[in-house]
Write an enzyme that holds these catalytic residues in place. Sequence first.
Site, PDB file in Angstrom:
ATOM      1  N   GLU A  91       5.323   8.935   3.492  1.00  0.00           N
ATOM      2  CA  GLU A  91       5.267  10.248   2.883  1.00  0.00           C
ATOM      3  C   GLU A  91       4.126  11.060   3.420  1.00  0.00           C
ATOM      4  O   GLU A  91       3.059  10.532   3.722  1.00  0.00           O
ATOM      5  CB  GLU A  91       5.050  10.096   1.386  1.00  0.00           C
ATOM      6  CG  GLU A  91       6.341   9.945   0.694  1.00  0.00           C
ATOM      7  CD  GLU A  91       6.191  10.134  -0.790  1.00  0.00           C
ATOM      8  OE1 GLU A  91       5.129  10.569  -1.247  1.00  0.00           O
ATOM      9  OE2 GLU A  91       7.172   9.850  -1.463  1.00  0.00           O
ATOM     10  N   CYS A 104      -1.507  16.194   4.029  1.00  0.00           N
ATOM     11  CA  CYS A 104      -2.068  14.903   3.616  1.00  0.00           C
ATOM     12  C   CYS A 104      -1.241  13.825   4.308  1.00  0.00           C
ATOM     13  O   CYS A 104      -0.086  13.609   3.954  1.00  0.00           O
ATOM     14  CB  CYS A 104      -1.968  14.811   2.101  1.00  0.00           C
ATOM     15  SG  CYS A 104      -2.427  13.215   1.439  1.00  0.00           S
ATOM     16  N   CYS A 111      -0.880  -0.785   1.849  1.00  0.00           N
ATOM     17  CA  CYS A 111      -2.338  -0.856   1.991  1.00  0.00           C
ATOM     18  C   CYS A 111      -2.802  -2.232   1.550  1.00  0.00           C
ATOM     19  O   CYS A 111      -2.253  -2.814   0.620  1.00  0.00           O
ATOM     20  CB  CYS A 111      -3.026   0.211   1.132  1.00  0.00           C
ATOM     21  SG  CYS A 111      -4.829   0.232   1.327  1.00  0.00           S
ATOM     22  N   CYS A 115      -6.798  -1.649  -4.573  1.00  0.00           N
ATOM     23  CA  CYS A 115      -7.442  -0.997  -5.719  1.00  0.00           C
ATOM     24  C   CYS A 115      -6.518  -1.122  -6.938  1.00  0.00           C
ATOM     25  O   CYS A 115      -5.302  -0.953  -6.816  1.00  0.00           O
ATOM     26  CB  CYS A 115      -7.726   0.472  -5.413  1.00  0.00           C
ATOM     27  SG  CYS A 115      -8.743   0.672  -3.946  1.00  0.00           S
ATOM     28  N   CYS A 118      -4.204   1.948  -7.982  1.00  0.00           N
ATOM     29  CA  CYS A 118      -3.391   2.635  -6.965  1.00  0.00           C
ATOM     30  C   CYS A 118      -2.040   1.961  -6.795  1.00  0.00           C
ATOM     31  O   CYS A 118      -1.948   0.760  -6.590  1.00  0.00           O
ATOM     32  CB  CYS A 118      -4.141   2.642  -5.635  1.00  0.00           C
ATOM     33  SG  CYS A 118      -3.183   3.333  -4.287  1.00  0.00           S
ATOM     34  N   HIS A 221     -15.690   6.267  -7.165  1.00  0.00           N
ATOM     35  CA  HIS A 221     -15.050   5.929  -8.451  1.00  0.00           C
ATOM     36  C   HIS A 221     -15.956   5.289  -9.493  1.00  0.00           C
ATOM     37  O   HIS A 221     -15.623   5.294 -10.666  1.00  0.00           O
ATOM     38  CB  HIS A 221     -13.800   5.062  -8.245  1.00  0.00           C
ATOM     39  CG  HIS A 221     -12.802   5.661  -7.297  1.00  0.00           C
ATOM     40  ND1 HIS A 221     -12.683   7.015  -7.108  1.00  0.00           N
ATOM     41  CD2 HIS A 221     -11.889   5.094  -6.472  1.00  0.00           C
ATOM     42  CE1 HIS A 221     -11.748   7.259  -6.210  1.00  0.00           C
ATOM     43  NE2 HIS A 221     -11.256   6.109  -5.802  1.00  0.00           N
ATOM     44  N   ASN A 295      -4.021   9.706 -12.200  1.00  0.00           N
ATOM     45  CA  ASN A 295      -2.586   9.998 -12.291  1.00  0.00           C
ATOM     46  C   ASN A 295      -1.886   8.806 -12.882  1.00  0.00           C
ATOM     47  O   ASN A 295      -1.821   7.753 -12.252  1.00  0.00           O
ATOM     48  CB  ASN A 295      -1.984  10.178 -10.888  1.00  0.00           C
ATOM     49  CG  ASN A 295      -2.431  11.446 -10.239  1.00  0.00           C
ATOM     50  OD1 ASN A 295      -2.555  12.468 -10.885  1.00  0.00           O
ATOM     51  ND2 ASN A 295      -2.684  11.366  -8.942  1.00  0.00           N
ATOM     52  N   CYS A 338      -1.057  11.293  -5.401  1.00  0.00           N
ATOM     53  CA  CYS A 338      -1.694  10.118  -4.826  1.00  0.00           C
ATOM     54  C   CYS A 338      -1.338   8.934  -5.708  1.00  0.00           C
ATOM     55  O   CYS A 338      -1.388   9.018  -6.919  1.00  0.00           O
ATOM     56  CB  CYS A 338      -3.215  10.238  -4.744  1.00  0.00           C
ATOM     57  SG  CYS A 338      -3.929  11.592  -5.647  1.00  0.00           S
TER      58      CYS A 338
END
Length: 374
Positions: A91, A104, A111, A115, A118, A221, A295, A338
Amino acid sequence: MKPSFFDLTFDDLKDLLKEKGFTQFGATQIFDWVYKKGEYEPMNWTNVARNTREFFATEYDTTLLKIVWNGLSKDGTRKFLVKMNDGQTVETVAIPARERLTLCVSSQIGCAVGCTFCHTATQGLKRHLKPSEVVGQFLAVQDFLKKTVGPDEKLTNIVYMGQGEPLHNYENMKKATLIFMSERGMNLGQRRITLSTSGLVPAIEKLAIDFPPVNIAISLHSARNDVRTELMPINKVYDLDRLFAAIKQIPLKAHRRITYEYLLAADMNDTMEDVIALGKLLNPKESKINLIPFNEYPGSKYRRPSEEKIMWFLDQMIKKGFTCTIRTTKGSDILAACGQLKSEFEKLNLWDKDKGPKLIPGIASSVLQNQNLP
Ligand code: SAH
Ligand code: SF4
């Protein structure tokens, strides 16, 4: 499969021309055709020697990556699903903000950093993207915008904040950056590109020495080791001391100020203790803070703090003399967020093969909003 033309930096192209016995001067013309004029058919590079054109036409792939799905949000944010040659998709999101149009881009499929907040992390790392696949996201979207919106529609900025950890894919992201910044080609200035990293210390140390001087954003964070480790297991290996020792090596003249991304999750890292720790850790003259309200997504283990709490945190940092901004919500109606990526939505059965994301009322979704970045 033929090698992709878009893996070549300007210097690679010169070396290739030399190796093949062609004149190296051709490199300037070729980059001009491809990156300035958008002419991807080698036989149309009319001022380039015929044998050079024929070489690229037969030996290299110069076709653009395909956009297999795109969605336009009410606020102008556009999300694209771009297909790689092996069938994998990534994306990329185009975000308008004032006179800018920021893309972006993703750096990996999945990944490996893991985290805990995420969504991308849940799928692990499938593979790194090649330079041509990073540059390719940009070229495909630029071509789409020119054809559908208008010939003057131009992407102006890039953030490496899509799927993946860019510094885990160091060499490929370095090459992609050299291609984006080449004066002979796209000529994007260093201030127009922002790399965001979770804090891979050895790569940050290397970045200070041999990465093109782009803006750097650090996903911080938390300024407390225990909390940061809970959010980002990478902190077990590279804790705050090691991270900041590495950040100090980044030449600030080129980067001006470093942006610190600070995800705000309710009762996790949004307390007075967190404010105090953050104020102590960062220097207001050398840092900018970008707050990212969490989010939420189906199954997420954290919650977004209340609006009052977010504003309180912002206010506390401003009182301490920081330039502090909040990443605003964009593209929520197309799930351009995100951590809210297509593959996970497929898993959750929220992705329609033909139509893209299924819209679910009430889902909190915000997208990277470049207006707060350098
Ligand atoms: N891997 C890099 C760049 C991609 S993520 C990095 O971690 O910095 C870009 C930003 O989105 C990071 O700051 C990341 O922490 C943030 N992010 C990821 N999932 C999120 C979520 N669910 N809500 C809010 N921000 C999120
Ligand atoms: Fe990877 Fe960044 Fe997600 Fe962490 S926040 S898992 S580094 S993409």
